[in-house]
Motif scaffolding. Structure first.
Motif, mmCIF file in Angstrom:
data_model
loop_
_atom_site.group_PDB
_atom_site.id
_atom_site.type_symbol
_atom_site.label_atom_id
_atom_site.label_comp_id
_atom_site.label_asym_id
_atom_site.label_seq_id
_atom_site.Cartn_x
_atom_site.Cartn_y
_atom_site.Cartn_z
ATOM 1 N N THR A 326 0.768 -1.366 -0.009
ATOM 2 C CA THR A 326 0.068 -0.026 0.073
ATOM 3 C C THR A 326 0.676 1.406 -0.001
ATOM 4 O OG1 THR A 326 -1.717 -1.104 1.238
ATOM 5 C CG2 THR A 326 -1.571 1.214 1.340
ATOM 6 N N ALA A 327 1.894 1.174 0.757
ATOM 7 C CA ALA A 327 2.690 2.523 0.873
ATOM 8 C C ALA A 327 3.480 2.679 -0.539
ATOM 9 C CB ALA A 327 3.715 2.430 2.064
ATOM 10 N N GLY A 328 4.004 1.508 -0.868
ATOM 11 C CA GLY A 328 4.818 1.613 -2.203
ATOM 12 C C GLY A 328 4.082 2.254 -3.405
ATOM 13 N N TYR A 329 2.894 1.717 -3.461
ATOM 14 C CA TYR A 329 2.057 1.882 -4.671
ATOM 15 C C TYR A 329 0.906 2.818 -4.574
ATOM 16 C CZ TYR A 329 4.467 -2.230 -6.787
ATOM 17 O OH TYR A 329 5.490 -3.031 -7.192
ATOM 18 N N MET A 330 0.957 3.711 -3.311
ATOM 19 C CA MET A 330 -0.097 4.446 -3.053
ATOM 20 C C MET A 330 -0.388 5.475 -4.126
ATOM 21 S SD MET A 330 -2.253 5.186 -0.709
ATOM 22 C CE MET A 330 -1.587 4.490 0.871
ATOM 23 N N THR A 347 0.639 11.577 0.483
ATOM 24 C CA THR A 347 1.675 11.462 1.511
ATOM 25 C C THR A 347 1.053 11.038 2.873
ATOM 26 O OG1 THR A 347 2.955 13.196 0.425
ATOM 27 C CG2 THR A 347 3.448 12.704 2.957
ATOM 28 N N MET A 348 -0.008 11.696 3.031
ATOM 29 C CA MET A 348 -0.817 11.493 4.464
ATOM 30 C C MET A 348 -1.072 9.987 4.564
ATOM 31 S SD MET A 348 -4.489 10.670 5.104
ATOM 32 C CE MET A 348 -5.485 10.480 6.554
ATOM 33 N N THR A 349 -1.434 9.206 3.566
ATOM 34 C CA THR A 349 -1.776 7.966 3.633
ATOM 35 C C THR A 349 -0.487 6.901 3.733
ATOM 36 O OG1 THR A 349 -2.096 7.737 1.178
ATOM 37 C CG2 THR A 349 -4.094 7.920 2.432
ATOM 38 N N ILE A 350 0.526 7.543 3.018
ATOM 39 C CA ILE A 350 1.819 6.698 3.184
ATOM 40 C C ILE A 350 2.315 6.741 4.532
ATOM 41 C CG2 ILE A 350 4.156 6.560 2.411
ATOM 42 C CD1 ILE A 350 3.300 7.642 -0.243
ATOM 43 N N ILE A 351 2.277 7.720 5.096
ATOM 44 C CA ILE A 351 2.567 7.951 6.558
ATOM 45 C C ILE A 351 1.984 7.313 7.766
ATOM 46 C CG2 ILE A 351 3.099 9.437 8.354
ATOM 47 C CD1 ILE A 351 3.990 11.690 6.262
ATOM 48 N N ALA A 352 0.523 7.137 7.168
ATOM 49 C CA ALA A 352 -0.560 6.541 8.136
ATOM 50 C C ALA A 352 -0.451 5.166 8.185
ATOM 51 C CB ALA A 352 -1.976 7.002 7.805
ATOM 52 N N THR A 353 0.346 4.448 7.242
ATOM 53 C CA THR A 353 0.403 2.980 7.334
ATOM 54 C C THR A 353 1.271 2.750 8.627
ATOM 55 O OG1 THR A 353 2.429 3.323 6.089
ATOM 56 C CG2 THR A 353 0.470 2.729 4.817
ATOM 57 N N THR A 450 10.268 1.146 3.074
ATOM 58 C CA THR A 450 9.383 1.153 2.024
ATOM 59 C C THR A 450 8.674 2.918 2.171
ATOM 60 O OG1 THR A 450 8.564 -1.104 1.978
ATOM 61 C CG2 THR A 450 7.259 0.679 0.832
ATOM 62 N N ILE A 451 8.407 3.388 3.251
ATOM 63 C CA ILE A 451 7.860 4.314 3.389
ATOM 64 C C ILE A 451 9.194 5.589 3.061
ATOM 65 C CG2 ILE A 451 7.210 6.194 5.033
ATOM 66 C CD1 ILE A 451 5.807 3.996 6.724
ATOM 67 N N ALA A 452 10.045 5.363 3.497
ATOM 68 C CA ALA A 452 11.274 6.373 3.207
ATOM 69 C C ALA A 452 11.382 6.296 1.460
ATOM 70 C CB ALA A 452 12.677 5.901 3.938
ATOM 71 N N VAL A 453 11.541 5.128 0.943
ATOM 72 C CA VAL A 453 11.662 5.108 -0.420
ATOM 73 C C VAL A 453 10.500 5.661 -1.114
ATOM 74 C CG1 VAL A 453 11.635 3.587 -2.203
ATOM 75 C CG2 VAL A 453 13.092 3.092 -0.501
ATOM 76 N N LEU A 461 12.410 3.930 -9.372
ATOM 77 C CA LEU A 461 13.078 3.390 -8.274
ATOM 78 C C LEU A 461 12.058 3.015 -7.114
ATOM 79 C CD1 LEU A 461 15.893 2.919 -7.175
ATOM 80 C CD2 LEU A 461 16.125 5.085 -5.901
ATOM 81 N N ARG A 462 11.241 4.051 -6.881
ATOM 82 C CA ARG A 462 10.227 3.583 -5.950
ATOM 83 C C ARG A 462 9.533 2.418 -6.139
ATOM 84 N NH1 ARG A 462 5.187 7.671 -5.708
ATOM 85 N NH2 ARG A 462 6.281 8.767 -4.223
ATOM 86 N N TYR A 463 8.885 2.165 -7.325
ATOM 87 C CA TYR A 463 8.253 1.218 -7.731
ATOM 88 C C TYR A 463 9.034 -0.234 -7.757
ATOM 89 C CZ TYR A 463 4.430 4.514 -8.523
ATOM 90 O OH TYR A 463 3.463 5.455 -8.544
ATOM 91 N N THR A 464 10.368 -0.065 -8.088
ATOM 92 C CA THR A 464 11.174 -1.231 -8.295
ATOM 93 C C THR A 464 11.508 -1.759 -6.799
ATOM 94 O OG1 THR A 464 12.168 -0.347 -10.338
ATOM 95 C CG2 THR A 464 13.484 -2.009 -9.106
ATOM 96 N N LEU A 465 11.810 -0.688 -5.969
ATOM 97 C CA LEU A 465 12.131 -1.134 -4.483
ATOM 98 C C LEU A 465 10.894 -1.498 -3.707
ATOM 99 C CD1 LEU A 465 14.679 1.509 -3.668
ATOM 100 C CD2 LEU A 465 15.352 -0.721 -4.085
ATOM 101 N N SER A 466 9.860 -0.800 -4.006
ATOM 102 C CA SER A 466 8.647 -1.204 -3.323
ATOM 103 C C SER A 466 8.144 -2.726 -3.657
ATOM 104 C CB SER A 466 7.542 -0.441 -3.513
ATOM 105 O OG SER A 466 7.815 1.023 -3.002
ATOM 106 N N THR A 467 8.421 -3.017 -4.863
ATOM 107 C CA THR A 467 8.099 -4.465 -5.361
ATOM 108 C C THR A 467 9.202 -5.617 -4.875
ATOM 109 O OG1 THR A 467 7.305 -3.695 -7.423
ATOM 110 C CG2 THR A 467 7.705 -5.900 -7.298
ATOM 111 N N PHE A 468 10.144 -4.951 -4.641
ATOM 112 C CA PHE A 468 11.227 -5.944 -3.963
ATOM 113 C C PHE A 468 10.764 -6.148 -2.387
ATOM 114 C CE2 PHE A 468 15.074 -6.179 -1.535
ATOM 115 C CZ PHE A 468 15.711 -7.552 -1.673
#
Length: 495
Positions: A326-330, A347-353, A450-453, A461-468
């Motif tokens: 969820t955080a990676g693909y928000m 950004t709000m929803t990513i942090i709220a995870t 994941t949140i930092a990325v 880079l976000r989606y690549t690392l988030s997938t990993f």
């Protein structure tokens, strides 16, 4: 027909079984709900979604105020009666609970109507919406009765019936609300909410009446007196629920009256996305965990420690991969589920995870005071949570807008986790097992990365690392769950 088995175990196998059956239904229900929210977002926009959420929170506040016998108390009483295999006592408990529920429902309906002018003044700062709140009043008795009938299914472990009721409620909500929004727009919100609440009650009764035919004695003093023990058990939960729903009501009223137009809708939609990924786990836990914990609370404390730690481990293992995804693909999730105007809440929803992660570690502990009938401690912990929440939301929104509400949610749950863990350790000698700590640390670290990325990297880079990271967390969770499920005896351990 066997309604309930007193045999309990705290193994992953039991937890996963309940989560799997209820969770699969919740996935379908979630898909239907998200589709409904998507269409509602397109048709009504952020303001319309905010209005729906505000109406729901207002009604929930009235329900909390009048529910003299809470679902928690009903579940505990019925689970204990069922475990003793005393059908006569069980039938009496059902009659008592339903009788008090009917009285609560009628009282709530009346209070909601009488206080409609005041409610309109508090929420909208005028009296123009008085008729709207009167029109919403039938929802209050419907929800009170739905909560009671659902508690019956949970206490009796009627897993299939509970799953089907959940599924049909989701389908009904979609079928009723969509035409209402299409035909009448904003004017269709109240009719849709009222009709769906009544249909939800009919659906619940369809599954509970074959088990326990409808029989109530709401004006029989002897029957009502039998419910005083349930009310004493409920009183602290009632107060906690009033404080909780009241705080959520104040948060939304604050955003409506002091925020930028549409921010209430963004907050509500962001909160829905945040909890959506883990909703299926918490629904399953609510149906299975509390009756199981209540049945072991009178045994040696080691049984309680094993039960709670197993539940913590299972929830964290099941939820965290979804939170990471969820955080990676928000950004993609928001565009799919809502409209482009909702991207401001990314950004709000990513942090709220982070909020949901800490919730997964603390929720099993929050049930301990209720299982031990320590209502005052439960009330104080809930009061502390809401004391943290309201000022942090106001402070966060004042400085960082809608993003600040996500920070506030994360900080609130962190403080609540620390306080609840300390309290349970002092009162019941609870401690996380080494295994629980290891799981929380590893998966929490993956979520933090994941949140930092997600907040700092470009899209590729976000989606690549988030997938990993999603695959890595899923593999880790699956490895732990598979190992324990395949264990010969599946015996819990505190190591």
């Amino acid at each position: 027909m066997q309604l309930y088995s007193g045999k309990q175990n705290s193994s992953y196998r039991q937890i996963i079984r309940f989560t799997g059956v209820l969770g699969s239904v919740q996935f379908v229900s979630l898909f239907i709900s998200l589709l409904r929210n998507k269409l509602a977002a397109v048709i009504l926009g952020t303001i319309g979604l905010g209005l729906i959420d505000l109406y729901n929170r207002t009604v929930s506040f009235f329900v909390s105020c009048v529910s003299l016998v809470t679902p928690m108390a009903a579940i505990r009483a019925l689970a204990v009666a069922a475990e003793k295999n005393d059908n006569e006592h069980l039938q009496k408990e059902i009659i008592t609970i339903r009788s008090w529920s009917v009285l609560s429902a009628l009282t709530g309906w009346l209070i909601c109507v009488l206080l409609s002018p005041i409610t309109s003044r508090i929420v909208f700062d005028d009296y123009a919406h008085t008729v709207s709140f009167i029109a919403l009043s039938p929802i209050v008795p419907s929800l009170v009765l739905v909560a009671t009938e659902t508690a019956v299914l949970k206490a009796m472990r009627q897993l299939k019936s509970l799953s089907m009721a959940t599924l049909w409620n989701a389908v009904t909500l979609f079928v009723v609300t969509l035409p209402s929004f299409l035909l009448w727009g904003m004017q269709g919100i109240i009719p849709a909410l009222v009709i769906t609440s009544i249909l939800s009650l009919i659906i619940c009764l369809k599954y509970t009446l074959p088990l326990f035919p409808w029989k109530i004695q709401p004006f029989n003093l002897i029957v009502l007196k039998q419910g005083t023990a349930l009310i004493r058990l409920s009183i602290f939960y009632i107060l906690a629920d009033i404080i909780s729903t009241g705080t959520e009501f104040l948060v939304r009223t604050y955003l409506l009256r002091n925020g930028i137009e549409g921010d209430l809708g963004l907050y509500s939609a962001g909160f829905i996305i945040t909890i959506a990924a883990s909703r299926f786990v918490f629904v399953a836990m609510d149906a299975d965990y509390f009756p199981r914990l209540s049945s072991v609370c009178h045994h040696p404390k080691s049984r309680m420690l094993l039960t709670v730690n197993r539940q913590v481990e299972a929830i964290v293992l099941l939820i965290t991969p979804f939170l990471i995804a969820t955080a990676g693909y928000m950004p993609i999730i928001i565009r799919i589920l809502y409209a482009p105007s909702f991207t401001a809440m990314t950004t709000m929803t990513i942090i709220a995870t982070i909020y949901m992660f800490f919730k997964s570690t603390v929720t099993p502990l929050s049930y301990i005071p209720l299982a031990y009938e320590e209502g005052r401690i439960f009330l104080l912990l809930e009061l502390a949570y809401n004391i943290f929440l309201l000022p942090l939301i106001i402070l966060g929104y004042s400085y960082w807008g809608i993003t600040g509400t996500g920070i506030a949610l994360a900080l609130t749950q962190l403080l609540h986790w620390l306080l609840t863990t300390w309290t349970c350790r002092q009162r019941w000698q609870f401690c996380y097992s080494r295994k629980s700590v290891r799981i929380i640390f590893i998966l929490g670290s993956l979520l933090a990365v994941t949140i930092a990325v997600s907040l700092t990297c470009n899209n590729l880079l976000r989606y690549t690392l988030s997938t990993f990271l999603t695959l890595l967390s899923a593999w880790y969770s699956w490895r732990i769950l598979k190992r324990d499920l395949q264990s010969k005896h599946n015996t819990p351990s505190l190591r």
